[in-house]
Design a protein around this motif. Structure first.
Motif, PDB file in Angstrom:
ATOM      1  N   ASP A  25       0.821  -1.218   0.000  1.00 53.34           N
ATOM      2  CA  ASP A  25       0.000   0.000   0.000  1.00 53.34           C
ATOM      3  C   ASP A  25       0.854   1.267   0.000  1.00 53.34           C
ATOM      4  N   GLY A  26       1.982   1.222  -0.705  1.00 53.59           N
ATOM      5  CA  GLY A  26       2.840   2.392  -0.846  1.00 53.59           C
ATOM      6  C   GLY A  26       3.863   2.589   0.260  1.00 53.59           C
ATOM      7  N   GLY A  46      -7.897  -7.034   5.416  1.00 50.39           N
ATOM      8  CA  GLY A  46      -8.369  -6.053   4.446  1.00 50.39           C
ATOM      9  C   GLY A  46      -7.776  -6.313   3.080  1.00 50.39           C
ATOM     10  N   THR A  47      -7.858  -5.322   2.227  1.00 52.01           N
ATOM     11  CA  THR A  47      -7.342  -5.415   0.870  1.00 52.01           C
ATOM     12  C   THR A  47      -6.046  -4.623   0.781  1.00 52.01           C
ATOM     13  N   HIS A  48      -5.034  -5.232   0.188  1.00 51.46           N
ATOM     14  CA  HIS A  48      -3.714  -4.614   0.094  1.00 51.46           C
ATOM     15  C   HIS A  48      -3.132  -4.791  -1.304  1.00 51.46           C
ATOM     16  N   CYS A  49      -2.313  -3.846  -1.709  1.00 53.24           N
ATOM     17  CA  CYS A  49      -1.524  -3.951  -2.947  1.00 53.24           C
ATOM     18  C   CYS A  49      -0.074  -4.166  -2.527  1.00 53.24           C
ATOM     19  N   VAL A  50       0.555  -5.192  -3.096  1.00 55.72           N
ATOM     20  CA  VAL A  50       1.919  -5.582  -2.741  1.00 55.72           C
ATOM     21  C   VAL A  50       2.763  -5.615  -4.001  1.00 55.72           C
ATOM     22  N   TRP A  51       3.978  -5.039  -3.936  1.00 55.28           N
ATOM     23  CA  TRP A  51       4.900  -5.112  -5.059  1.00 55.28           C
ATOM     24  C   TRP A  51       6.333  -4.986  -4.560  1.00 55.28           C
ATOM     25  N   LEU A  52       7.274  -5.291  -5.461  1.00 57.86           N
ATOM     26  CA  LEU A  52       8.701  -5.158  -5.170  1.00 57.86           C
ATOM     27  C   LEU A  52       9.226  -3.920  -5.859  1.00 57.86           C
ATOM     28  N   HIS A  53      10.228  -3.286  -5.253  1.00 56.03           N
ATOM     29  CA  HIS A  53      10.763  -2.032  -5.791  1.00 56.03           C
ATOM     30  C   HIS A  53      12.288  -2.045  -5.682  1.00 56.03           C
ATOM     31  N   ARG A  63      -2.817  -7.734  -5.850  1.00 55.97           N
ATOM     32  CA  ARG A  63      -3.845  -7.177  -4.963  1.00 55.97           C
ATOM     33  C   ARG A  63      -4.424  -8.351  -4.192  1.00 55.97           C
ATOM     34  N   ILE A  64      -4.373  -8.267  -2.878  1.00 56.63           N
ATOM     35  CA  ILE A  64      -4.842  -9.365  -2.043  1.00 56.63           C
ATOM     36  C   ILE A  64      -5.915  -8.872  -1.088  1.00 56.63           C
ATOM     37  N   ALA A  65      -6.907  -9.710  -0.856  1.00 59.12           N
ATOM     38  CA  ALA A  65      -7.948  -9.433   0.135  1.00 59.12           C
ATOM     39  C   ALA A  65      -7.855 -10.549   1.159  1.00 59.12           C
TER      40      ALA A  65
END
Length: 106
Positions: A25-26, A46-53, A63-65
């Motif tokens: 989530d940023g 809850g709902t989350h956005c996950v990524w690698l940077h 996107r996971i709930a």
């Protein structure tokens, strides 16, 4: 009750993932160390956005709930960027493993 997010390196060499930031989530929640072990972090339901940077590059995210007490497993896969990957050092995607008979969503 917290949720466990577990990131597996899958077929990607874990050394290639070393130093990549895990973002939820940023917000940066940790750094992959290039080890064979999975990376675990606790989240709220809850709902989350996950990524690698890494530097200017972001992976394709997931996107996971999630509900209380669940463990969510994400696997890093090579996104096959073609020629661009030669210059940028490769691209990755996070894909959710199936859980409780529910297939992941792209």
């Amino acid at each position: 009750m917290p949720v466990t997010l577990r990131i597996h390196h899958g077929d990607v060499d874990p050394k290639d993932l070393s130093g990549r930031l895990v973002r939820v989530d940023g917000t940066t929640v940790g750094t992959l160390q290039g080890e064979d072990a999975a990376f675990d972090i606790e989240l709220e339901r809850g709902t989350h956005c996950v990524w690698l940077h890494l530097g200017p590059y972001d992976s394709n995210g997931a996107r996971i709930a999630v509900k209380d007490g669940e463990t969510v497993d994400l696997v890093v896969t090579d996104a096959h960027p073609g020629v661009w990957g030669f210059f940028a050092g490769g691209f990755y995607s996070l894909t959710e493993k199936e859980r409780d008979g529910i297939a992941s969503t792209p």
